[in-house]
Design a protein around this motif. Sequence first.
Motif, PDB file in Angstrom:
ATOM      1  N   VAL A  77       0.851  -1.186   0.000  1.00  0.00           N
ATOM      2  CA  VAL A  77       0.000   0.000   0.000  1.00  0.00           C
ATOM      3  C   VAL A  77       0.887   1.236   0.000  1.00  0.00           C
ATOM      4  N   THR A  78       0.611   2.153  -0.920  1.00  0.00           N
ATOM      5  CA  THR A  78       1.352   3.408  -0.994  1.00  0.00           C
ATOM      6  C   THR A  78       0.346   4.548  -0.964  1.00  0.00           C
ATOM      7  N   MET A  79       0.572   5.486  -0.055  1.00  0.00           N
ATOM      8  CA  MET A  79      -0.303   6.655   0.050  1.00  0.00           C
ATOM      9  C   MET A  79       0.572   7.899   0.021  1.00  0.00           C
ATOM     10  N   ARG A  80       0.188   8.865  -0.808  1.00  0.00           N
ATOM     11  CA  ARG A  80       0.911  10.121  -0.931  1.00  0.00           C
ATOM     12  C   ARG A  80      -0.102  11.256  -0.891  1.00  0.00           C
ATOM     13  N   GLY A  81       0.339  12.412  -0.390  1.00  0.00           N
ATOM     14  CA  GLY A  81      -0.560  13.547  -0.427  1.00  0.00           C
ATOM     15  C   GLY A  81      -0.112  14.709   0.415  1.00  0.00           C
ATOM     16  N   ASP A  82      -0.886  15.772   0.312  1.00  0.00           N
ATOM     17  CA  ASP A  82      -0.604  17.005   1.042  1.00  0.00           C
ATOM     18  C   ASP A  82      -1.288  17.020   2.400  1.00  0.00           C
ATOM     19  N   VAL A  83      -2.580  16.646   2.429  1.00  0.00           N
ATOM     20  CA  VAL A  83      -3.378  16.737   3.652  1.00  0.00           C
ATOM     21  C   VAL A  83      -4.270  15.512   3.771  1.00  0.00           C
ATOM     22  N   PHE A  84      -4.349  14.946   4.981  1.00  0.00           N
ATOM     23  CA  PHE A  84      -5.248  13.826   5.242  1.00  0.00           C
ATOM     24  C   PHE A  84      -5.847  14.008   6.626  1.00  0.00           C
ATOM     25  N   ASP A  85      -7.156  13.851   6.726  1.00  0.00           N
ATOM     26  CA  ASP A  85      -7.854  13.965   8.004  1.00  0.00           C
ATOM     27  C   ASP A  85      -7.811  12.608   8.693  1.00  0.00           C
ATOM     28  N   GLY A  86      -7.075  12.504   9.780  1.00  0.00           N
ATOM     29  CA  GLY A  86      -6.893  11.242  10.469  1.00  0.00           C
ATOM     30  C   GLY A  86      -7.968  10.909  11.488  1.00  0.00           C
ATOM     31  N   HIS A  87      -8.995  11.746  11.646  1.00  0.00           N
ATOM     32  CA  HIS A  87     -10.037  11.509  12.651  1.00  0.00           C
ATOM     33  C   HIS A  87     -10.683  10.125  12.514  1.00  0.00           C
ATOM     34  N   SER A  88     -11.190   9.825  11.317  1.00  0.00           N
ATOM     35  CA  SER A  88     -11.904   8.559  11.105  1.00  0.00           C
ATOM     36  C   SER A  88     -10.996   7.363  11.342  1.00  0.00           C
TER      37      SER A  88
ATOM     38  N   VAL B  29      -1.187  15.448   8.629  1.00  0.00           N
ATOM     39  CA  VAL B  29      -2.277  14.578   9.051  1.00  0.00           C
ATOM     40  C   VAL B  29      -2.987  15.294  10.189  1.00  0.00           C
ATOM     41  N   GLN B  30      -4.254  15.610   9.972  1.00  0.00           N
ATOM     42  CA  GLN B  30      -5.030  16.327  10.971  1.00  0.00           C
ATOM     43  C   GLN B  30      -5.567  15.357  11.997  1.00  0.00           C
ATOM     44  N   GLY B  31      -5.484  15.764  13.264  1.00  0.00           N
ATOM     45  CA  GLY B  31      -5.976  14.928  14.348  1.00  0.00           C
ATOM     46  C   GLY B  31      -7.040  15.646  15.147  1.00  0.00           C
ATOM     47  N   PHE B  32      -7.238  15.220  16.376  1.00  0.00           N
ATOM     48  CA  PHE B  32      -8.244  15.811  17.247  1.00  0.00           C
ATOM     49  C   PHE B  32      -7.720  17.085  17.902  1.00  0.00           C
ATOM     50  N   ASN B  33      -8.647  17.952  18.320  1.00  0.00           N
ATOM     51  CA  ASN B  33      -8.340  19.187  19.053  1.00  0.00           C
ATOM     52  C   ASN B  33      -7.362  20.098  18.325  1.00  0.00           C
ATOM     53  N   GLY B  34      -7.457  20.131  17.007  1.00  0.00           N
ATOM     54  CA  GLY B  34      -6.618  21.018  16.221  1.00  0.00           C
ATOM     55  C   GLY B  34      -5.173  20.567  16.075  1.00  0.00           C
ATOM     56  N   GLU B  35      -4.849  19.402  16.583  1.00  0.00           N
ATOM     57  CA  GLU B  35      -3.479  18.893  16.474  1.00  0.00           C
ATOM     58  C   GLU B  35      -3.226  18.374  15.057  1.00  0.00           C
ATOM     59  N   ALA B  36      -1.974  18.388  14.657  1.00  0.00           N
ATOM     60  CA  ALA B  36      -1.596  17.866  13.349  1.00  0.00           C
ATOM     61  C   ALA B  36      -0.171  17.329  13.410  1.00  0.00           C
ATOM     62  N   VAL B  37       0.085  16.348  12.592  1.00  0.00           N
ATOM     63  CA  VAL B  37       1.441  15.847  12.391  1.00  0.00           C
ATOM     64  C   VAL B  37       1.837  16.301  10.999  1.00  0.00           C
TER      65      VAL B  37
ATOM     66  N   PHE C 227       8.132  -1.181  11.991  1.00  0.00           N
ATOM     67  CA  PHE C 227       7.307   0.015  12.104  1.00  0.00           C
ATOM     68  C   PHE C 227       8.244   1.205  12.275  1.00  0.00           C
ATOM     69  N   ALA C 228       8.153   2.163  11.383  1.00  0.00           N
ATOM     70  CA  ALA C 228       8.952   3.380  11.488  1.00  0.00           C
ATOM     71  C   ALA C 228       8.050   4.562  11.155  1.00  0.00           C
ATOM     72  N   PHE C 229       8.059   5.560  12.032  1.00  0.00           N
ATOM     73  CA  PHE C 229       7.234   6.746  11.811  1.00  0.00           C
ATOM     74  C   PHE C 229       8.053   7.979  12.145  1.00  0.00           C
ATOM     75  N   ASN C 230       8.067   8.914  11.217  1.00  0.00           N
ATOM     76  CA  ASN C 230       8.709  10.204  11.442  1.00  0.00           C
ATOM     77  C   ASN C 230       7.687  11.290  11.136  1.00  0.00           C
ATOM     78  N   GLY C 231       7.700  12.334  11.918  1.00  0.00           N
ATOM     79  CA  GLY C 231       6.811  13.452  11.700  1.00  0.00           C
ATOM     80  C   GLY C 231       7.139  14.561  12.670  1.00  0.00           C
ATOM     81  N   LYS C 232       6.497  15.685  12.475  1.00  0.00           N
ATOM     82  CA  LYS C 232       6.735  16.836  13.345  1.00  0.00           C
ATOM     83  C   LYS C 232       5.424  17.238  13.996  1.00  0.00           C
ATOM     84  N   ILE C 233       5.453  17.446  15.314  1.00  0.00           N
ATOM     85  CA  ILE C 233       4.289  17.958  16.026  1.00  0.00           C
ATOM     86  C   ILE C 233       4.724  19.124  16.890  1.00  0.00           C
TER      87      ILE C 233
END
Length: 131
Positions: free
Chosen positions: A51-62, A95-103, A120-126
């Motif tokens: 699975v490959t996913m690319r993009g600018d913005v994704f709403d992670g709520h669901s 990636v948009q999360g709850f309470n206005g948070e984003a990664v 499992f490897a995850f990098n991001g900025k919060i």
Amino acid sequence: MIDGGGMSIKGSLEVDQNGDLVNANFPVYSPTEGDKTSLKAERGADGVVKVTMRGDVFDGHSFLKSAISGSSSKDDAKSKTKNLDFDVDLKLGAVQGFNGEAVRSADLKMSRRGGAFKSFAFNGKIGRDTR
């Protein structure tokens, strides 16, 4: 094509005679209004779904809601998913999360074999200075 209620998913999906995924290609994958992503998935000869996913913005709520609450699917669906081997490669600007948070600059790579996560490897900025 699925379009309506803030959702827009355009592309193709191929399944085999058992209903198992062969490949999926969604150049427009926006399950929530405002998402700007694409999604590709393909089952290799070894049975592993890549699975490959690319993009600018994704709403992670669901995704977060379903991951936290679990699924109420039938036992057949659970056992089928449990045995699914996959590799995920995800790169998203935000990636948009709850309470206005984003990664921001989210980069995820994970692999599962035989029902167990092998990597499992995850990098991001919060937080501050994440632009």
